[in-house]
Design a protein around this motif. Structure first.
Motif, short mmCIF file in Angstrom:
data_model
loop_
_atom_site.label_atom_id
_atom_site.label_comp_id
_atom_site.label_asym_id
_atom_site.label_seq_id
_atom_site.Cartn_x
_atom_site.Cartn_y
_atom_site.Cartn_z
N VAL A 1 50.13 63.43 49.03
CA VAL A 1 48.69 62.67 48.85
C VAL A 1 47.91 62.24 48.36
O VAL A 1 47.34 61.30 48.55
N LEU A 2 48.16 62.70 47.29
CA LEU A 2 47.59 61.87 45.80
C LEU A 2 47.66 61.49 45.93
O LEU A 2 47.49 59.98 44.83
N ALA A 3 49.42 61.32 45.58
CA ALA A 3 50.12 59.21 46.03
C ALA A 3 49.20 58.03 46.49
O ALA A 3 49.30 57.25 46.75
N ARG B 1 43.11 53.92 56.20
CA ARG B 1 44.52 53.72 55.80
C ARG B 1 45.87 54.52 55.67
O ARG B 1 46.82 54.37 55.80
N GLU B 2 45.42 54.26 54.14
CA GLU B 2 46.81 55.00 53.58
C GLU B 2 46.67 56.13 53.62
O GLU B 2 47.94 56.57 53.54
N VAL B 3 45.54 56.85 53.25
CA VAL B 3 45.70 58.64 53.61
C VAL B 3 45.57 58.41 54.49
O VAL B 3 46.62 60.39 54.65
N LYS C 1 25.85 58.57 51.17
CA LYS C 1 24.25 57.78 50.19
C LYS C 1 25.27 56.48 49.01
O LYS C 1 24.21 56.11 48.00
N GLY C 2 25.97 55.42 49.93
CA GLY C 2 26.37 54.44 49.79
C GLY C 2 27.77 55.22 48.05
O GLY C 2 28.22 54.00 47.98
N VAL C 3 28.61 55.85 48.71
CA VAL C 3 29.74 55.89 47.79
C VAL C 3 30.82 56.69 49.00
O VAL C 3 30.18 57.34 49.96
N VAL C 4 31.93 56.26 48.55
CA VAL C 4 32.45 56.34 49.37
C VAL C 4 33.31 58.02 48.71
O VAL C 4 33.94 57.86 47.70
N PHE C 5 34.54 58.56 49.33
CA PHE C 5 34.51 59.94 49.13
C PHE C 5 35.93 60.76 50.00
O PHE C 5 35.89 60.36 51.59
N ILE C 6 36.54 60.90 49.83
CA ILE C 6 38.16 61.33 50.05
C ILE C 6 37.69 63.49 49.56
O ILE C 6 38.19 63.42 48.70
N SER C 7 37.43 63.64 51.27
CA SER C 7 37.47 64.92 50.72
C SER C 7 38.86 65.74 51.51
O SER C 7 38.78 65.69 52.45
N ILE C 8 39.41 67.02 49.95
CA ILE C 8 40.57 67.19 50.96
C ILE C 8 40.37 68.53 51.07
O ILE C 8 40.35 69.42 50.03
N ALA C 9 41.28 69.35 52.00
CA ALA C 9 40.73 71.01 51.67
C ALA C 9 42.00 71.36 50.91
O ALA C 9 43.06 71.04 50.61
N ASP C 10 41.33 72.66 50.54
CA ASP C 10 42.51 72.90 49.26
C ASP C 10 43.61 73.73 49.42
O ASP C 10 44.75 73.57 48.89
#
Length: 279
Positions: A166-168, A124-126, A139-148
Motif C-alpha cells: 500500500v505504501l509503495a 486511482r493508485e491506492v 479542511k482543504g487538505v488531502v489525506f489517506i487514512s489506513i486502518a492499522d
C-alpha cells in the motif's frame, strides 16, 4: 435758493414803489406761482434724494449678494472638483478591489484544482474499493487514512509486508508531486499501552509514524518532505466503547500538504488589503 427768494422779494419791493397796482398784483401772482413751483421742486428733489438713497442701499445689497454668490460659486467649483476627484478615487478603489477579488478567486480555484487532482491520483493508485483505506479531503487538505490492521500487528509498530504494498502506491503518487509534503499521523485507541521501550500511547503513535516514514524513505520519498506526528488516542473517530470502534480509531493518516504557500500567502495578503480598504 435763498438768494433767489431774497432777489424776488427785493424785486417785489422795488417794483411796488414804482409800478401800478395792477402791475403789482400781476407780479405778486407771478411770485406766488414761482414760490409754488419752488416748493414743488423742493418736494420732488427730496423725494429723488430719498429714492437715490434707497436705490444706493439696494445696489450695495445686490453687490454684496453678487459677491456672496461669486464666493459660493467658487466654493461649489472647489467642491465639485473635490467631488469629482473623490468619485474617481472611489471608482479606482472599486477596480482595485475587483482585481483583488478576481486574483483571490483564481488562487482558490487553482488550489481546489490541485486538491482535486491529488485526490484523483491517490484514489486511482491506492485503490478506492478497499474499506480499510480512505482517501478524502478535510479542511482543504488531502489525506489517506489506513486502518492499522493493514499496517501493523496488534500492539506492534513493525510494518507488515502488506502495508509495504500500500505504501509503495502512496510513494508513487507522492514522488510524482515534488511540491508536496507528507505528514504521517499515528492514532491509537484508548486502551493504555506500556511495553518497553515505549511508555504509553503517545510513544506508540509516534513510533508507528516513524516506522511508516522509514518505509516511505526506502521507496525513494525525499525525507525532507516527510513529517512524523503522533496523536495518541486523543482524536478518535468514534467512541472507544466497543472492540469494533477501537479498531476504527487505530489508524495512520498520511496527510498530504501541497507546497502552495504562495497561493495561501496571496490569499491572506489580499484579504488583509480588502479589510484595510473596507475600513
Amino acid at each position: 435758493m435763498k438768494k433767489l427768494l431774497l432777489l424776488c422779494l427785493s424785486t417785489t419791493l422795488l417794483l411796488s414803489s414804482c409800478v401800478s397796482k395792477k402791475q403789482f398784483t400781476d407780479l405778486e401772482a407771478k411770485h406766488k406761482e414761482t414760490q409754488d413751483l419752488l416748493n414743488s421742486t423742493t418736494v420732488k428733489l427730496n423725494s429723488c434724494i430719498a429714492d437715490k438713497s434707497a436705490a444706493t442701499a439696494r445696489a450695495e445689497a445686490l453687490e454684496e449678494r453678487i459677491e456672496d454668490l461669486r464666493k459660493s460659486n467658487d466654493n461649489l467649483q472647489v467642491l465639485s472638483a473635490k467631488g469629482a476627484s473623490n468619485i474617481e478615487k472611489t471608482l479606482e478603489s472599486i477596480k482595485e478591489k475587483d482585481l483583488k477579488i478576481t486574483r483571490l478567486q483564481d488562487a482558490l480555484t487553482k488550489k481546489d484544482s490541485v486538491t482535486l487532482a491529488l485526490v484523483t491520483s491517490f484514489k486511482r493508485e491506492v485503490g478506492i474499493n478497499d474499506p480499510d483505506i480512505e482517501v478524502n479531503v478535510e479542511k482543504g487538505v488531502v489525506f489517506i487514512s489506513i486502518a492499522d490492521k493493514l499496517l501493523f500487528k496488534s500492539g506492534s509498530y513493525n510494518v507488515t509486508s502488506k502495508a509495504k504494498e500500500v505504501l509503495a502506491k502512496v510513494a508513487k503518487v507522492v514522488n510524482s508531486k515534488p511540491d508536496f509534503e507528507c505528514m504521517v499521523e499515528g492514532h491509537t485507541d484508548s486502551v493504555p499501552y506500556k511495553k518497553d521501550p515505549l511508555l504509553d500511547n503517545w510513544d506508540l503513535s509516534v513510533k508507528r509514524s516513524t516506522s511508516i516514514i522509514r518505509v516511505l524513505q526506502t521507496l525513494d520519498v525525499n525525507p525532507s518532505r516527510l513529517i512524523a506526528a503522533g496523536r495518541s488516542s486523543h482524536v478518535p473517530l468514534v467512541d472507544n466503547d466497543t472492540a469494533e470502534n477501537r479498531s476504527k480509531n487505530r489508524r495512520t493518516r498520511i496527510v498530504v500538504l501541497p507546497k502552495i504557500d504562495q497561493f495561501y500567502d496571496m490569499i491572506e495578503k489580499e484579504m488583509k488589503n480588502l479589510e484595510a480598504g473596507g475600513n
